[in-house]
Design a protein around this motif. Structure first.
Motif, PDB file in Angstrom:
ATOM      1  N   LYS A 191      -6.027  -2.785 -10.747  1.00 57.66           N
ATOM      2  CA  LYS A 191      -6.142  -4.184 -11.132  1.00 57.66           C
ATOM      3  C   LYS A 191      -5.492  -4.549 -12.458  1.00 57.66           C
ATOM      4  CE  LYS A 191     -10.408  -4.944  -8.559  1.00 57.66           C
ATOM      5  NZ  LYS A 191     -11.833  -5.367  -8.618  1.00 57.66           N
ATOM      6  N   HIS A 192      -5.137  -3.580 -13.281  1.00 58.17           N
ATOM      7  CA  HIS A 192      -4.539  -3.962 -14.557  1.00 58.17           C
ATOM      8  C   HIS A 192      -3.650  -2.855 -15.122  1.00 58.17           C
ATOM      9  CE1 HIS A 192      -7.785  -1.557 -16.255  1.00 58.17           C
ATOM     10  NE2 HIS A 192      -8.659  -2.336 -15.667  1.00 58.17           N
ATOM     11  N   ARG A 193      -3.012  -3.170 -16.203  1.00 60.70           N
ATOM     12  CA  ARG A 193      -2.011  -2.302 -16.826  1.00 60.70           C
ATOM     13  C   ARG A 193      -2.544  -0.902 -17.118  1.00 60.70           C
ATOM     14  NH1 ARG A 193       1.426  -4.369 -22.021  1.00 60.70           N
ATOM     15  NH2 ARG A 193       2.608  -2.461 -22.472  1.00 60.70           N
ATOM     16  N   ASN A 242       5.267  -6.052 -19.826  1.00 64.31           N
ATOM     17  CA  ASN A 242       3.814  -6.141 -19.695  1.00 64.31           C
ATOM     18  C   ASN A 242       3.392  -7.070 -18.559  1.00 64.31           C
ATOM     19  OD1 ASN A 242       4.465  -8.622 -20.712  1.00 64.31           O
ATOM     20  ND2 ASN A 242       3.117  -8.519 -22.499  1.00 64.31           N
ATOM     21  N   PHE A 244       2.137  -7.363 -15.413  1.00 62.13           N
ATOM     22  CA  PHE A 244       1.460  -6.579 -14.387  1.00 62.13           C
ATOM     23  C   PHE A 244       1.486  -7.266 -13.024  1.00 62.13           C
ATOM     24  CE2 PHE A 244      -2.318  -5.432 -11.912  1.00 62.13           C
ATOM     25  CZ  PHE A 244      -2.107  -4.071 -11.791  1.00 62.13           C
ATOM     26  N   LYS A 245       1.294  -8.576 -12.991  1.00 62.31           N
ATOM     27  CA  LYS A 245       1.286  -9.290 -11.706  1.00 62.31           C
ATOM     28  C   LYS A 245       2.622  -9.104 -10.985  1.00 62.31           C
ATOM     29  CE  LYS A 245      -0.123 -12.307  -8.563  1.00 62.31           C
ATOM     30  NZ  LYS A 245       1.125 -12.559  -7.812  1.00 62.31           N
ATOM     31  N   LYS A 248       2.744  -5.589  -9.644  1.00 60.94           N
ATOM     32  CA  LYS A 248       1.852  -5.441  -8.487  1.00 60.94           C
ATOM     33  C   LYS A 248       2.516  -5.975  -7.217  1.00 60.94           C
ATOM     34  CE  LYS A 248      -2.411  -4.818  -6.748  1.00 60.94           C
ATOM     35  NZ  LYS A 248      -3.074  -3.522  -6.638  1.00 60.94           N
TER      36      LYS A 248
END
Length: 261
Positions: A191-193, A242, A244-245, A248
């Motif tokens: 879900k995140h970096r 940075n 992330f979305k 993903k």
């Protein structure tokens, strides 16, 4: 995955000074202490020295944890525990066994999509006959074994090469655990970096690299800033900074290509 053995192994009783098994960072202790109380959907297998479980929050298609049961090592930092050469050899041997299972499970789930596994899948599905020296069914394989011949399916994809294995430089849980997982990073739980970089930078230290040298920079992960590094696609090398979305979304596309290799 292979079902856990029916033989019940009496779990070691934790010392009274050990933190409560079900609280906070000590949650893995419950599986170590009583693996027989969990279904095969949670505990894959266990023996006197190790318990293997499915990661509760998998970061890839197949994500398992190897939990050593040794009271002497379970609460140590992995860098310290794996400096014990005798213990390290046991861990490496068990990791080797687990990688075979994980690779087989990955093949079971994704083999039908893979171009490299097309000939193998055709034989398994009965759409093609095995070549000379190859066994079409388990019965035929046993018959050939009885005759001293080695049954084989057509060669396929090397799913073992699609695995990662290691420990985190800063573990998220108190009990020693080794990650063995597929390479794809395709999961709703990523879900995140921090999730991504913890598996795609030297923050994940391969068990094969132990024992670590005293000057190994991975011993001081904060100074190296692994979690702050740019997000880089593990497959194509594209740098997402940075974002992330964007990474993903990109990984979803890479997964579809990767599973078809």
């Amino acid at each position: 995955m292979a079902p856990k053995p029916k033989t019940i192994i009496s779990p070691p009783k934790p010392p009274s000074s050990r933190p409560h098994l079900f609280k906070n960072r000590m949650g893995l202790g419950a599986y170590i202490a009583a693996p027989e109380s969990y279904p095969a959907s949670v505990v894959i297998y266990y023996n006197a020295d190790f318990v293997v479980i499915h990661d509760k929050f998998p970061k890839a298609t197949v994500h398992t944890l190897l939990l050593p049961r040794s009271p002497k090592h379970t609460l140590l930092h992995p860098f310290e525990a794996l400096q014990d050469v005798e213990f390290l050899e046991k861990v490496k041997e068990e990791v080797g066994k687990l990688k075979v299972l994980v690779a087989a499970e990955l093949q079971r789930r994704l083999g039908s999509f893979s171009r490299s596994d097309a000939a193998r899948e055709a034989v398994l599905n009965g759409d093609a006959e095995p070549e000379e020296g190859q066994a079409k069914t388990a019965a035929e394989g046993q018959e050939k074994n009885d005759k001293g011949k080695e049954p084989q399916l057509p060669p396929g994809r090397d799913w073992m090469a699609d695995l990662m294995c290691g420990v985190h430089a800063v573990p998220s849980m108190g009990n020693l655990h080794i990650h063995v997982l597929s390479r794809d990073m395709h999961s709703p739980a990523m879900k995140h970096r921090k999730h991504y970089n913890s598996f795609n930078t030297p923050f994940l230290v391969d068990v094969a690299d132990f024992p670590l040298g005293e000057a190994d920079p991975r011993r001081i992960p904060k100074d190296e800033g692994y979690m702050r590094r740019d997000l880089v696609c593990w497959r194509c090398g594209k740098n997402f900074g940075n974002r992330f979305k964007e990474l993903k979304d990109h990984l979803d596309k890479e997964f579809e290509e990767w599973k078809r290799e």
